[in-house]
Design an enzyme around this catalytic site. Structure first.
Site, short mmCIF file in Angstrom:
data_model
loop_
_atom_site.label_atom_id
_atom_site.label_comp_id
_atom_site.label_asym_id
_atom_site.label_seq_id
_atom_site.Cartn_x
_atom_site.Cartn_y
_atom_site.Cartn_z
N ASP A 110 0.83 -1.20 0.00
CA ASP A 110 0.00 0.00 0.00
C ASP A 110 0.86 1.26 0.00
OD1 ASP A 110 -2.28 1.82 0.74
OD2 ASP A 110 -3.30 -0.11 0.89
N HIS A 151 -3.96 5.07 4.14
CA HIS A 151 -4.60 3.84 3.70
C HIS A 151 -3.93 2.59 4.27
CE1 HIS A 151 -6.17 1.38 0.14
NE2 HIS A 151 -7.24 2.02 0.56
N SER A 327 -11.34 -1.65 0.20
CA SER A 327 -10.02 -1.53 0.80
C SER A 327 -10.00 -2.06 2.22
CB SER A 327 -9.63 -0.05 0.91
OG SER A 327 -9.28 0.44 -0.33
#
Ligand SMILES: *[C@@H]1O[C@H](CO)[C@@H](O)[C@H](O)[C@H]1NC(C)=O
Ligand SMILES: *[C@@H]1O[C@H](CO)[C@@H](O)[C@H](O)[C@H]1NC(C)=O
Ligand SMILES: *[C@@H]1O[C@H](CO)[C@@H](O)[C@H](O)[C@H]1NC(C)=O
Ligand SMILES: *[C@@H]1O[C@H](CO)[C@@H](O)[C@H](O)[C@H]1NC(C)=O
Ligand SMILES: [Ca+2]
Ligand SMILES: [Ca+2]
Ligand SMILES: [Ca+2]
Length: 581
Positions: A110, A151, A327
């Site tokens: 990520d 994220h 996600s």
């Protein structure tokens, strides 16, 4: 009277019903009968009734000191944030059996991980981490004012946040190790960055979690390039000492405008593609549907309730209640798979997919568009959720007893290479009849994945839709319309549409492909190739497991409605599984 009479009820009104359970109630009964204000006395026997979807209090009573633990409805759903009680990953059962991810390393591919975060630091695996965005061993997220690069840190917390430390919440596999692979934070992606990431330390990293892919704009058709494909193939064949790296992929956030079968990462046979449900069991608005999704976990609700999101760790030592998207769903699956690997480190990449198919639950998932259906061997699936929501408890129990599935074979069932016209208003119907390479070394009798490699063009690609029906009658929607895709040139060039819906079926017989246009304007196009590829085993992968699966799925469903259908399905599946072995 020491009975629990509702004292506000006027005794002179209507019959009074009492719960009188012991013999000693006789005296009270006589006493009541003598009272002229009492018209009727009935003994009520006690018996058991369980709230549907509730587990017993003992089972869900887990003490954690972490302040966000009670907000993590996806771990234990007691109805927080207007959710549906019992609709969760059932981690409590797996934890109760002693599985917490110990000894397993999960890599988050990520935008980096805040590995100094006090809830992640103790579980951070620095040796297995790397920064491919800036070529150094420190995958720390790049600072921006708006915390854009949060994220990876959020995903990491879902998997491996430490338990009982008074910080944030608790990871699904809270004793697992998490590695950071920073690879999303540069102006362009390259094949070599992707390939390096998914092949980083394949003997140390057990599970790779990816919550990214081609743009979810509803008009992109893209997938892994040459080096990345090779790296994935190497990963499943050679990773983890030959048992295969586990690649977990988010299905995509393109909503009903996109189709995850147009995403070559999510639709790969080598990845486990995970979709999401919200806390009341509905689909999330950003969910894409496709026939290659294997199973689902949870993500943020549609409601404004700020606590219906996914609670996890956030940048710079913070916590958040608002992680979102598919996600957020993929790392939950990675966590569940870590629990299964701890229960049985021998599981191969295919075992993990079989276990997901067999133990995922319909639970109270609800898709307003696509019905739940059963395939030819009776496995229940949905076009958006796959085989249902992962159930950590069921998975570790089955994993513990699991015997590695037999060798996998590949059969090209047939290939049509003529040009066939497609027109609006009609549809092109093609068939391939196959014996699935019977009599040859590569005979496939029990299906795992099926690929339809298709070359097709059209005056508007987004209006194309393709279905494929197996000999046992299971229809897979290989491609749905994508209203934003107005490509008129490229079409699909040898694109491998994949379905997991015919899992366990006997592929011998006639396969039907239906191709048509849907939309307001008339369109035309041509199909130039359909090659049918079958992947699976020659011998039955499991017999006991499939029967057990029925039993558990039956317990979760409305029995009356399903009984008849199920009897038939069980009979069918047993026949097909037993007859050839
Ligand atoms: C995040 O953490 C920093 C430092 O610990 C703190 O100053 C800041 O207020 C926190 N931000 C939020 C949004 O909670
Ligand atoms: C894993 O495989 C080894 C070697 O084949 C075997 O001895 C062991 O019992 C297996 N473990 C489990 C949990 O199945
Ligand atoms: C599709 O392919 C056929 C056959 O090659 C060709 O004749 C046709 O012009 C193409 N159509 C579009 C819309 O590109
Ligand atoms: C494919 O199946 C879908 C859903 O059942 C249906 O709406 C569509 O018309 C079918 N398309 C073709 C080409 O058969
Ligand atoms: Ca760095
Ligand atoms: Ca914690
Ligand atoms: Ca997509």
């Amino acid at each position: 009277l020491s009975l629990s009479l509702p004292l506000s009820t006027p005794l002179s009104h209507s019959p009074i019903f009492l719960s009188i359970l012991s013999k000693r109630s006789l005296r009270h009964r006589q006493h009541l009968e003598k009272d002229r204000r009492v018209k009727n006395v009935l003994d009520q026997e006690g018996f058991g009734r369980q709230k549907r979807g509730y587990r017993s209090i003992d089972e869900i009573y887990i003490k954690m000191t972490d302040p966000l633990f009670s907000k993590q409805w996806y771990l234990i759903n007691t109805g927080q944030a207007d959710g549906t009680p019992g609709l969760d990953l059932n981690v409590a059962e797996a934890w109760g059996l002693g599985y917490t991810g110990r000894g397993i390393t999960i890599a988050i591919m990520d935008d980096g991980i805040d590995y100094l975060h006090p809830d992640l630091a103790s579980n951070y695996n620095a040796e297995a981490s790397f920064d491919f965005s800036s070529n150094d061993p420190y995958p720390y997220p790049r600072y921006t004012n708006d915390w854009f690069n949060s994220h990876g840190t959020r995903c990491a917390g879902e998997v491996s946040a430490a338990a009982n430390n008074n910080i944030c919440g608790v990871g699904v596999a809270y004793n697992s190790k998490v590695a950071g692979i920073r690879m999303l934070d540069q102006p362009f992606m390259t094949d070599i960055i992707e390939a390096s990431s998914i092949s980083h330390m394949p003997q140390v990293i057990d599970i790779y979690s990816a919550s990214w892919g081609p743009t979810d704009d509803g008009k992109t058709v893209d997938g892994p390039r040459e080096l990345t494909l090779q790296a994935m193939a190497d990963g499943v064949n050679k990773g983890r000492g030959g048992k295969g790296s586990i690649y977990v992929w988010a299905s995509g956030d393109g909503g009903s405008y996109d189709d995850c079968n147009c995403d070559g990462y999510a639709s790969s046979m080598w990845t486990i593609s995970i979709n999401s449900a919200i806390n009341d069991g509905r689909t999330a608005l950003y969910d894409e549907s496709c026939s290659s999704t294997l199973a689902s976990t949870f993500s943020n609700g549609r409601k404004r309730n700020p606590e219906a999101g996914v609670a996890t760790t956030d940048l710079y030592g913070n916590c958040t209640l608002r992680h979102s998207g598919t996600s957020a769903a993929a790392p939950e699956a990675a966590g569940v798979f870590a629990l299964a690997l701890e229960a049985n480190p021998n599981l191969t990449w295919r075992d993990m997919q079989h276990l997901s198919v067999l133990t995922s639950k319909r639970n109270q998932l609800h898709d307003e568009v696509h019905q739940w259906r059963r395939n030819g061997v009776g496995l229940e699936f949905n076009h958006l959720f796959g085989y249902g929501v992962l159930d950590a408890g069921s998975m570790v129990k089955m994993a513990k007893e699991w015997k590695t599935v037999p060798e996998r074979f590949h059969c090209v069932a047939g290939s049509l290479q003529d040009v066939h016209k497609i027109q609006s208003g009609g549809k092109l119907i093609l068939t391939i009849s196959t014996d699935s390479c019977h009599g040859k070394d590569n005979f496939v009798r029990y299906l795992e994945h099926v690929q339809a490699v298709v070359t097709v063009n059209g005056s508007r690609r987004g209006d194309l839709n393709i279905n494929m029906t197996s000999p046992m009658g299971t229809k897979s929607i290989l491609l749905s319309c994508r209203p934003r895709d107005d490509d008129a040139k490229v079409g699909f060039d040898k694109w491998p549409f994949m379905t997991t819906h015919t899992w366990g079926e006997d592929p011998r017989g006639t396969w039907v492909l239906e191709v048509g246009f849907q939309g307001d304007e008339p369109q035309r196009g041509a199909l130039k190739e359909w090659t049918l590829m079958l992947h699976g085993t020659q011998s039955a992968p499991y017999i006991d497991q499939i029967v057990r699966n029925y039993q558990s799925k039956l317990a979760m469903s409305k029995k009356e409605e399903l009984e008849e259908e199920l009897d038939e399905a069980v009979e069918r599946s047993l026949k097909s599984l037993l007859s050839k072995n």
